[in-house]
Design a protein around this motif. Structure first.
Motif, PDB file in Angstrom:
ATOM      1  N   VAL A 154       0.836  -1.205   0.000  1.00 15.19           N
ATOM      2  CA  VAL A 154       0.000   0.000   0.000  1.00 15.19           C
ATOM      3  C   VAL A 154       0.872   1.256   0.000  1.00 15.19           C
ATOM      4  O   VAL A 154       0.561   2.237  -0.671  1.00 15.19           O
ATOM      5  CB  VAL A 154      -0.962  -0.019   1.215  1.00 15.19           C
ATOM      6  CG1 VAL A 154      -1.739   1.271   1.322  1.00 15.19           C
ATOM      7  CG2 VAL A 154      -1.912  -1.211   1.122  1.00 15.19           C
ATOM      8  N   ARG A 180      -5.875  12.914  -1.051  1.00 16.53           N
ATOM      9  CA  ARG A 180      -6.081  11.623  -1.725  1.00 16.53           C
ATOM     10  C   ARG A 180      -5.589  10.522  -0.802  1.00 16.53           C
ATOM     11  O   ARG A 180      -4.656  10.731  -0.028  1.00 16.53           O
ATOM     12  CB  ARG A 180      -5.301  11.555  -3.033  1.00 16.53           C
ATOM     13  CG  ARG A 180      -5.535  12.686  -3.974  1.00 16.53           C
ATOM     14  CD  ARG A 180      -6.715  12.418  -4.812  1.00 16.53           C
ATOM     15  NE  ARG A 180      -6.804  13.484  -5.807  1.00 16.53           N
ATOM     16  CZ  ARG A 180      -7.905  13.756  -6.440  1.00 16.53           C
ATOM     17  NH1 ARG A 180      -8.976  13.074  -6.217  1.00 16.53           N
ATOM     18  NH2 ARG A 180      -7.934  14.740  -7.307  1.00 16.53           N
ATOM     19  N   THR A 181      -6.200   9.358  -0.911  1.00 16.35           N
ATOM     20  CA  THR A 181      -5.756   8.225  -0.106  1.00 16.35           C
ATOM     21  C   THR A 181      -5.729   6.959  -0.956  1.00 16.35           C
ATOM     22  O   THR A 181      -6.418   6.856  -1.972  1.00 16.35           O
ATOM     23  CB  THR A 181      -6.678   7.980   1.101  1.00 16.35           C
ATOM     24  OG1 THR A 181      -7.993   7.686   0.629  1.00 16.35           O
ATOM     25  CG2 THR A 181      -6.689   9.155   2.052  1.00 16.35           C
ATOM     26  N   TYR A 182      -4.913   6.041  -0.504  1.00 17.76           N
ATOM     27  CA  TYR A 182      -4.893   4.689  -1.066  1.00 17.76           C
ATOM     28  C   TYR A 182      -4.814   3.759   0.133  1.00 17.76           C
ATOM     29  O   TYR A 182      -3.912   3.873   0.955  1.00 17.76           O
ATOM     30  CB  TYR A 182      -3.689   4.499  -1.994  1.00 17.76           C
ATOM     31  CG  TYR A 182      -3.685   3.156  -2.671  1.00 17.76           C
ATOM     32  CD1 TYR A 182      -4.506   2.903  -3.757  1.00 17.76           C
ATOM     33  CD2 TYR A 182      -2.877   2.133  -2.200  1.00 17.76           C
ATOM     34  CE1 TYR A 182      -4.520   1.667  -4.374  1.00 17.76           C
ATOM     35  CE2 TYR A 182      -2.874   0.894  -2.809  1.00 17.76           C
ATOM     36  CZ  TYR A 182      -3.700   0.663  -3.892  1.00 17.76           C
ATOM     37  OH  TYR A 182      -3.710  -0.569  -4.495  1.00 17.76           O
ATOM     38  N   THR A 183      -5.786   2.848   0.232  1.00 15.51           N
ATOM     39  CA  THR A 183      -5.892   2.014   1.418  1.00 15.51           C
ATOM     40  C   THR A 183      -5.686   0.540   1.083  1.00 15.51           C
ATOM     41  O   THR A 183      -5.655   0.154  -0.086  1.00 15.51           O
ATOM     42  CB  THR A 183      -7.275   2.170   2.070  1.00 15.51           C
ATOM     43  OG1 THR A 183      -8.257   1.651   1.167  1.00 15.51           O
ATOM     44  CG2 THR A 183      -7.575   3.619   2.394  1.00 15.51           C
ATOM     45  N   ASP A 224      -8.515  -0.744  -0.980  1.00 15.11           N
ATOM     46  CA  ASP A 224      -8.346  -0.481  -2.415  1.00 15.11           C
ATOM     47  C   ASP A 224      -7.456  -1.543  -3.049  1.00 15.11           C
ATOM     48  O   ASP A 224      -7.735  -2.031  -4.140  1.00 15.11           O
ATOM     49  CB  ASP A 224      -7.717   0.897  -2.643  1.00 15.11           C
ATOM     50  CG  ASP A 224      -8.593   2.029  -2.156  1.00 15.11           C
ATOM     51  OD1 ASP A 224      -9.821   1.857  -2.088  1.00 15.11           O
ATOM     52  OD2 ASP A 224      -8.024   3.098  -1.835  1.00 15.11           O
ATOM     53  N   TRP A 225      -6.379  -1.880  -2.348  1.00 14.88           N
ATOM     54  CA  TRP A 225      -5.449  -2.883  -2.859  1.00 14.88           C
ATOM     55  C   TRP A 225      -6.137  -4.237  -2.985  1.00 14.88           C
ATOM     56  O   TRP A 225      -5.986  -4.933  -3.989  1.00 14.88           O
ATOM     57  CB  TRP A 225      -4.229  -2.991  -1.940  1.00 14.88           C
ATOM     58  CG  TRP A 225      -3.221  -3.973  -2.410  1.00 14.88           C
ATOM     59  CD1 TRP A 225      -2.298  -3.779  -3.382  1.00 14.88           C
ATOM     60  CD2 TRP A 225      -3.036  -5.306  -1.933  1.00 14.88           C
ATOM     61  NE1 TRP A 225      -1.540  -4.916  -3.542  1.00 14.88           N
ATOM     62  CE2 TRP A 225      -1.973  -5.870  -2.667  1.00 14.88           C
ATOM     63  CE3 TRP A 225      -3.658  -6.073  -0.967  1.00 14.88           C
ATOM     64  CZ2 TRP A 225      -1.537  -7.168  -2.457  1.00 14.88           C
ATOM     65  CZ3 TRP A 225      -3.216  -7.365  -0.755  1.00 14.88           C
ATOM     66  CH2 TRP A 225      -2.165  -7.895  -1.501  1.00 14.88           C
ATOM     67  N   GLU A 261      -8.436  -4.334  -5.988  1.00  6.19           N
ATOM     68  CA  GLU A 261      -7.679  -4.485  -7.243  1.00  6.19           C
ATOM     69  C   GLU A 261      -7.232  -5.925  -7.437  1.00  6.19           C
ATOM     70  O   GLU A 261      -7.271  -6.454  -8.549  1.00  6.19           O
ATOM     71  CB  GLU A 261      -6.460  -3.561  -7.244  1.00  6.19           C
ATOM     72  CG  GLU A 261      -6.812  -2.102  -7.397  1.00  6.19           C
ATOM     73  CD  GLU A 261      -5.589  -1.211  -7.259  1.00  6.19           C
ATOM     74  OE1 GLU A 261      -4.467  -1.712  -7.087  1.00  6.19           O
ATOM     75  OE2 GLU A 261      -5.779   0.016  -7.306  1.00  6.19           O
ATOM     76  N   GLY A 264       0.895   3.708  -3.107  1.00  5.88           N
ATOM     77  CA  GLY A 264       0.518   5.071  -2.736  1.00  5.88           C
ATOM     78  C   GLY A 264       1.530   6.084  -3.233  1.00  5.88           C
ATOM     79  O   GLY A 264       1.176   7.126  -3.776  1.00  5.88           O
ATOM     80  N   SER A 281      -2.071   5.145   2.707  1.00  9.40           N
ATOM     81  CA  SER A 281      -1.176   6.154   2.139  1.00  9.40           C
ATOM     82  C   SER A 281      -2.025   7.374   1.820  1.00  9.40           C
ATOM     83  O   SER A 281      -3.111   7.245   1.246  1.00  9.40           O
ATOM     84  CB  SER A 281      -0.528   5.651   0.844  1.00  9.40           C
ATOM     85  OG  SER A 281       0.367   4.617   1.114  1.00  9.40           O
ATOM     86  N   SER A 282      -1.530   8.543   2.182  1.00 12.76           N
ATOM     87  CA  SER A 282      -2.290   9.763   1.898  1.00 12.76           C
ATOM     88  C   SER A 282      -1.342  10.837   1.390  1.00 12.76           C
ATOM     89  O   SER A 282      -0.158  10.845   1.710  1.00 12.76           O
ATOM     90  CB  SER A 282      -3.026  10.241   3.146  1.00 12.76           C
ATOM     91  OG  SER A 282      -2.112  10.537   4.173  1.00 12.76           O
ATOM     92  N   ARG A 314       1.237   6.494  -6.992  1.00 13.19           N
ATOM     93  CA  ARG A 314       0.100   7.326  -7.404  1.00 13.19           C
ATOM     94  C   ARG A 314       0.287   8.788  -6.999  1.00 13.19           C
ATOM     95  O   ARG A 314      -0.192   9.678  -7.682  1.00 13.19           O
ATOM     96  CB  ARG A 314      -1.183   6.773  -6.813  1.00 13.19           C
ATOM     97  CG  ARG A 314      -1.528   5.449  -7.449  1.00 13.19           C
ATOM     98  CD  ARG A 314      -2.867   4.964  -7.078  1.00 13.19           C
ATOM     99  NE  ARG A 314      -3.119   3.708  -7.779  1.00 13.19           N
ATOM    100  CZ  ARG A 314      -4.218   3.030  -7.664  1.00 13.19           C
ATOM    101  NH1 ARG A 314      -5.178   3.469  -6.888  1.00 13.19           N
ATOM    102  NH2 ARG A 314      -4.371   1.896  -8.318  1.00 13.19           N
TER     103      ARG A 314
END
Length: 125
Positions: A11, A109-112, A115-116, A119, A15, A100-101, A18
């Protein structure tokens, strides 16, 4: 110096990718440069020993020992610059929450981890 820290989590890696694609690519280049420097750190003394045994050793060849250190410094500097690009966007990875933010165009923005997982599930189908 030769190999910077590893990613804590997938992550965090995605993150950063991105957050700053250029910074992520620079980190890969810096990691590779540092790894080549590490290989050269072990290879240069072997080469110098070979040159000594074969009779082709000359004292100026000792400058080759600076090459691995130079590659390590260049790799470290590239990774540091890559991190500065991420920190400009206030990239942060929360290991406990696996998030990740970063800030992009004044929006957070975030990636959690969720989300992973989504995907990975989508790829498996």
């Amino acid at each position: 110096m030769f190999i910077p820290r590893m990613w804590s989590d997938e992550v965090e890696r995605i993150g950063k990718q991105r957050c700053t694609p250029i910074g992520y690519a620079l980190q890969g280049i810096g990691d590779l440069t540092g790894f080549v420097g590490l290989l050269a750190l072990f290879g240069m003394p072997v080469y110098l020993a070979y040159a000594g045994f074969s009779g082709s050793f000359r004292w100026p060849l000792l400058w080759l020992l600076a090459v691995p250190v130079l590659l390590g410094v260049v790799g470290w500097a590239t990774v540091s610059f890559s991190c500065s690009l991420a920190y400009r966007k206030r990239f942060n990875y929360d290991q406990e929450r696996r998030v990740s933010s970063w800030v992009e165009n004044t929006q957070e923005r975030t990636y959690t981890f969720d989300d992973w997982q989504a995907e990975q599930t989508h790829r498996a189908q």
